[in-house]
Design an enzyme around this catalytic site. Structure first.
Site, PDB file in Angstrom:
ATOM      1  CG  HIS A   1      25.509 -11.758  27.394  1.00  0.00           C
ATOM      2  ND1 HIS A   1      26.429 -12.508  28.083  1.00  0.00           N
ATOM      3  CD2 HIS A   1      25.803 -10.458  27.656  1.00  0.00           C
ATOM      4  CE1 HIS A   1      27.228 -11.699  28.760  1.00  0.00           C
ATOM      5  NE2 HIS A   1      26.880 -10.451  28.520  1.00  0.00           N
ATOM      6  N   PRO A   2      24.686 -13.605  22.922  1.00  0.00           N
ATOM      7  CG  PRO A   2      26.111 -14.343  21.227  1.00  0.00           C
ATOM      8  CD  PRO A   2      26.060 -13.443  22.419  1.00  0.00           C
TER       9      PRO A   2
END
Ligand SMILES: [Ca+2]
Length: 318
Positions: free
Chosen positions: A245-246
């Site tokens: 989940h950058p």
């Protein structure tokens, strides 16, 4: 209640971009969303952004502008490569959602950005969760916006760590390293959250996904849908046990910098010509080059606090 900060999001909407948009819509006054070429087919990305706004219950309230579909130097071997294998054919975990009611706004994303920064000088924070093409072009078109942007948060590059699209490069910097170079040296105050922060602190494993399922909200279901393909991809390709989940991490840090428990300002640059290293981000930790320190680099995150923020966002979408 404190007034929410104004942001503009620049995104190649697929996969985690959607959850990042939901996070930004939760914590910020989102003035608009700009689409840039990246993850999947351009018009699909536009649709994904529009649909995400609808999921958040904000249909018609947040304009979506089309920006550049290709990187600055998108020729020959430097052609931009989409990554349907990571996010599904539609960039949404092969969910093939219905078409959103809201349609994209007229005008170019870059002009929207320039106009909005001048309208609210010193107020528009930028969340960059895509290749940096649009932001670089805005800076080139009207450099007078530079001193009017209080902060730019970039998901991109790595802090001298393993890349994701090649061993040496993270995807957003790899797609448009020339744009990244323009932006990194623009003089805008900025924070970079690299891919290694994502693999260290943002992974949601099966247990985390169970916690999210238990929320039993529309937001939780959407999260599950868009992450179907990436879960499998991460296990087989990156040897990572969960979803990454950058972009959501980036939005969460922008919303609450306290979750960034360590950071330092370094000289950061990007490789544009390397045979094996195009898109590699150089972070001069020991100041060997003795050049201007231009970027605050995120080095550690309170993972628990990040997960709480994510749960809050998904819980709020009924
Ligand atoms: Ca993205």
């Amino acid at each position: 209640m404190m007034e929410k900060k104004r942001v503009i999001i620049d995104t190649d909407t697929a996969g985690d971009d959607t959850i990042s948009i939901l996070t930004a819509l939760h914590y910020f006054q989102v003035e608009g969303i700009m689409i840039t070429g990246g993850n999947v087919q351009f018009d699909q990305q536009v649709e994904n952004a529009l649909y995400t706004i609808q999921v958040a219950g904000k249909s018609g309230q947040v304009p979506v502008y089309k920006g550049y579909e290709r990187p600055l130097m998108g020729l020959g071997e430097k052609q931009h490569r989409t990554v349907e294998d990571v996010h599904g054919k539609d960039g949404m975990g092969d969910s093939f959602f219905e078409k959103a009611i809201q349609r994209p706004s007229e005008g170019h994303a870059v002009d929207f950005l320039i106009e909005t920064v001048h309208k609210y000088p010193g107020e528009i924070h930028l969340l960059a969760i895509a290749p940096l093409t649009n932001i670089a072009m805005a800076i080139k078109k009207d450099p007078t916006i530079i001193p009017k942007i209080p902060h730019l948060y970039i998901m991109g590059g790595t802090n001298n760590a393993l890349g994701n699209i090649t061993p040496s490069a993270e995807y957003n910097f790899y797609v448009d390293p020339e744009a990244a170079k323009i932006v990194l040296h623009s003089g805008i105050p900025m924070t970079m959250v690299g891919w290694e922060m994502c693999t260290e602190y943002s992974i949601m494993d099966d247990n985390d996904h169970e916690d999210i399922d238990l929320l039993a909200t529309k937001g939780a279901q959407f999260f599950k849908d868009v992450n179907k393909v990436v879960m499998k991809f991460n296990k087989s390709v990156h040897k990572l046990n969960g979803t990454t989940h950058p972009d959501t991490l980036l939005a969460a840090i922008a919303a609450n910098e306290n979750i960034m428990t360590r950071s330092n300002v370094y000289h950061v640059d990007v490789e544009t010509v390397g045979e094996l290293t195009r898109g590699y981000s150089l972070v001069d930790i020991n100041n060997r080059l003795d050049r201007k320190k231009n970027v605050r680099v995120c080095e550690e995150i309170d993972r628990k606090a990040f997960k709480e923020m994510l749960l809050d966002v998904l819980r709020s979408i009924k």
